[in-house]
Design an enzyme around this catalytic site. Sequence first.
Site, PDB file in Angstrom:
ATOM      1  N   ASP A   1       1.151  -1.365   0.035  1.00 20.85           N
ATOM      2  CA  ASP A   1      -0.188   0.245   0.396  1.00 20.85           C
ATOM      3  C   ASP A   1       0.684   1.459  -0.006  1.00 20.85           C
ATOM      4  O   ASP A   1       2.177   1.063   0.374  1.00 20.85           O
ATOM      5  CB  ASP A   1      -0.860   0.385   1.171  1.00 20.85           C
ATOM      6  CG  ASP A   1       0.255   0.024   2.356  1.00 20.85           C
ATOM      7  OD1 ASP A   1       0.913  -0.683   2.743  1.00 20.85           O
ATOM      8  OD2 ASP A   1      -0.775   1.309   3.467  1.00 20.85           O
TER       9      ASP A   1
ATOM     10  N   GLU B   1      -0.061  -0.341   5.536  1.00 17.25           N
ATOM     11  CA  GLU B   1       0.441   0.304   6.545  1.00 17.25           C
ATOM     12  C   GLU B   1       0.952   1.636   6.589  1.00 17.25           C
ATOM     13  O   GLU B   1       0.982   2.405   7.378  1.00 17.25           O
ATOM     14  CB  GLU B   1       1.950  -0.283   6.094  1.00 17.25           C
ATOM     15  CG  GLU B   1       3.483  -0.226   7.054  1.00 17.25           C
ATOM     16  CD  GLU B   1       3.689   1.980   7.156  1.00 17.25           C
ATOM     17  OE1 GLU B   1       4.516   2.108   7.966  1.00 17.25           O
ATOM     18  OE2 GLU B   1       3.322   2.363   6.016  1.00 17.25           O
TER      19      GLU B   1
END
Length: 466
Positions: free
Chosen positions: A93, A167
């Site tokens: 991500d 994250e």
Amino acid sequence: MTPQQNLADAVRELMPRARADLAELVAFASVADPRQYPVEECEGAARWVADAFAAEGLRDVRLLDTPDGTQSVYGELPGPEGAPTVLLYSHYDVQPPLDEAAWTSPPFTLTERGGRWYGRGAADCKGNVLMHLTALRALRAVHGGAGDGAAGAGLPVGLKVVVEGSEERGTGGLERYAEAHPELLAADAVVIGDTGNFAPGLPTATASLRGSTTVEVSVSTLAGNLHSGQFGGAAPDALTALVRLLGTLHDEHGATTVAGLAADQRWDGVAYSEEQFRADAGVLDGVGLVGTGEVADRLWARPSVTVLGIDCPPVVGATASVQARARALVSLRVPPGVGARAAQDALVAHLEAAAPWGARVEVVRGGTGDPFRADTGGPAYAAMGAALREAYGREMVLAGEGGSIPLCNTLRRLYPRAELVLVGVEEPLTAIHGIDESVDPVELERMSLAEALFLRGYAAAWHAAR
């Protein structure tokens, strides 16, 4: 030709493939926030990562549905009997691109310019995913495949890989999944591929991470907005009150001054010159740095407050009004040795006590992440130091990192005997989280070689230390 030279040649020959793969992965707008980008972008990136590691011979490759609604990729390779296990971590991500029009080239199109590869996630952290992949590919190329598990890829270790999907958003999906399945990520050494070298060409392991917390502070002074000509000069303006309140968080030098929070700690690792920092940070000529003490002290050993945003009328369209309410989002970075919740308590108490003119203050707490300090005296650090020395021709140094990686403390709590080694491709010129993020392919090549050397050399260091 030595085995090290074989690996170096293999990594070099794999770099065109690494660039092509990074272009495919960067093309996914994998921002883990469905309010900004379709969830299919993250799902596509997760499937790409899973397919890529499965193609390198990893077994039991699967998508983990984590409690925050995102997916993490997991796979493993069994090692020889009695061998240590290494866990490779990264995340797919990315941060949102901010103003896409401000990018020199489209953020989700990998573009080569001036010897660097530009794109959102090119360094943080898709470049580190490619570091893991390229290291494994090089080992397979030299040692002839992974048909016998990790040993077939030239690995005297067991291998696990996990690539996270949230994250950057900080919603803790993988942490909570690991807590519910504590056997899944158990390892003797964890290579956290989410940091980078202190400077290009200077091999670096990150020895500490600051923790973080946020609060949202709202100031109210009036029942409603008032005409500034009719009431200004006596009516308390909430926006001015907020600015004055925020001003109490720093002294005249710009050093953080949260009541009850120490700000005089010292960093004992690599030094960071003011000249290098000014260049790395792009500080404008004539503008001074904030804080006191050495630059490394300010970045890695002391707390720092940043005002992330303020809700107030924009300049265009503003009316001649005294504001009744104003709001700000405040971030506090927390150094090792200080608990994030205790630091948040101090920040909240400071804001509630420092309001001017009796203004009403409401503070809403955000999330917290504790700081992390690595134990750098074990066999994993010795093996990584030797691998980096071989790849770079220079000794490894230890640096701090002002950011935070929430999973580190979860792993330490679950596996207290595991060594966490933090490395990666994110040197200062990568501009992670900013406009025109990029990765230096030379760093990607060298770090991939270093990781391959580490995976081949760690078992000997581990056995010698037992």
